[in-house]
Enzyme design. Structure first.
Site, PDB file in Angstrom:
ATOM      1  N   SER A 121     -25.749 -45.958  11.014  1.00  0.00           N
ATOM      2  CA  SER A 121     -24.452 -45.430  11.434  1.00  0.00           C
ATOM      3  C   SER A 121     -24.439 -43.906  11.459  1.00  0.00           C
ATOM      4  CB  SER A 121     -23.356 -45.932  10.484  1.00  0.00           C
ATOM      5  OG  SER A 121     -23.681 -45.617   9.144  1.00  0.00           O
ATOM      6  N   HIS A 142     -25.969 -49.392  17.325  1.00  0.00           N
ATOM      7  CA  HIS A 142     -25.038 -49.326  16.194  1.00  0.00           C
ATOM      8  C   HIS A 142     -23.847 -50.240  16.442  1.00  0.00           C
ATOM      9  CE1 HIS A 142     -21.824 -46.987  13.783  1.00  0.00           C
ATOM     10  NE2 HIS A 142     -22.382 -47.920  13.035  1.00  0.00           N
ATOM     11  N   GLU A 154     -22.489 -48.799  19.877  1.00  0.00           N
ATOM     12  CA  GLU A 154     -22.999 -47.486  20.297  1.00  0.00           C
ATOM     13  C   GLU A 154     -24.497 -47.594  20.565  1.00  0.00           C
ATOM     14  OE1 GLU A 154     -20.329 -44.096  18.114  1.00  0.00           O
ATOM     15  OE2 GLU A 154     -21.805 -45.100  16.867  1.00  0.00           O
ATOM     16  N   ASN A 192     -18.347 -42.648  13.852  1.00  0.00           N
ATOM     17  CA  ASN A 192     -18.304 -42.139  12.481  1.00  0.00           C
ATOM     18  C   ASN A 192     -18.154 -40.628  12.402  1.00  0.00           C
ATOM     19  OD1 ASN A 192     -18.310 -44.567  11.083  1.00  0.00           O
ATOM     20  ND2 ASN A 192     -20.526 -44.766  11.244  1.00  0.00           N
TER      21      ASN A 192
END
Length: 293
Positions: A121, A142, A154, A192
């Site tokens: 992440s 991800h 992602e 994130n």
């Protein structure tokens, strides 16, 4: 030419790993699932079965689809079990040295054309790829937690990732019924990079006494229409994971605005990691969650 992915390996059978195995098997891929112990894989298979059964109960899949998906998942005895996989996705703990060791050992048993991916992440895909013998066939895939419910994945290319690897990964994600967001290889990528600093700021808001746990979460749920308050979400993600991502951001971007809140550090040091340890910003040991501050 893009690689045709038919058999998928998943290393790590925790929340992310069993979720990825779940959606891949349901989409028709053969899946090999591994972890550090056979008991963990057994527990993961029970979790997958439970989650599939809930989908049957909600009539989102059929009982036949549940049985077929489970039949496609096999437990790995060792890394040798991944020898004929077309794609292997690593979902281990968010520590670079652990991931690099896995990739070093894994590549020794893979066929030359196999694609290797990380579900990291936050960690640099380019750096992780350098631990392999195939940086051109390495990519970040991800997934969001919980994997069966979240629509986004992602995709992150390292500096050496070639077009055929990217195309194969995009096609794989599409077959899972997920939407792709392409991110550059910067610390924490897109989701994130935005989400964790918000959570960290919520923890600072608590730390500085601006509001208590209930007030902060209620403010964001009712004032910003977030489905879950940031402190509740931090507990769901895992406070150790939140801290690791903030550390990657702080070190990778060298900006003080990403400094992890001291209160987050304290909770992690205490072993209060959120839902998985039954205590974080909420205490989950009773009938309903109770704020700890």
């Amino acid at each position: 030419m893009a690689v045709t992915i038919k058999k998928v390996g998943v290393i790590g059978s925790g929340q992310m790993g069993n979720g990825i195995a779940h959606v891949a098997a349901l989409a028709g891929f053969d899946v090999v699932l591994s972890d550090v112990s056979a008991d963990r894989v057994k527990s993961a298979l029970a979790t997958i079965n439970g989650n599939l059964s809930r989908q049957v109960a909600k009539k989102t899949i059929s009982e036949e689809a549940r049985k077929a998906a489970l039949a496609r998942i096999t437990a790995a005895d060792s890394l040798d079990s991944f020898a004929d996989c077309d794609l292997v996705i690593e979902t281990a703990v968010e520590k670079e040295e652990v991931k690099r060791k896995i990739f070093h050992d894994l590549c020794a048993v893979l066929k030359p054309e196999a694609i290797v991916a990380s579900d990291t992440s936050s960690i640099s895909i380019t750096r992780l790829a350098a631990a392999t013998d195939r940086p051109e066939k390495f990519i970040g895939i991800h997934f969001m937690n919980p994997v069966p419910l979240m629509e986004l994945v992602e995709l992150i290319r390292g500096i050496a990732t070639d077009d055929s690897t990217f195309d194969a990964a995009r096609e794989f994600v599409a077959k899972l019924g997920k939407q792709v967001a392409v991110s550059e290889d910067f610390p924490a990528f897109i989701v994130n990079r935005i989400l964790l600093p918000m959570i960290n700021e919520a923890i600072y808001t608590l730390y500085e006494g601006v509001g208590n746990v209930e007030a902060i979460d209620a403010a964001m749920k009712l004032g910003a229409h977030h489905p879950m308050g940031p402190l509740e979400l931090a507990d769901f993600i895992g406070l150790d994971t939140c801290l690791q991502i903030m550390q990657v951001l702080h070190e990778g971007l060298a900006d003080s605005k990403y400094r992890p809140c001291p209160l987050l550090v304290k909770y992690v040091e205490a072993g209060w990691l959120g839902r998985k340890t039954q205590r974080g910003f909420y205490d989950y040991r009773g009938d309903k969650p109770v704020p700890t501050r």
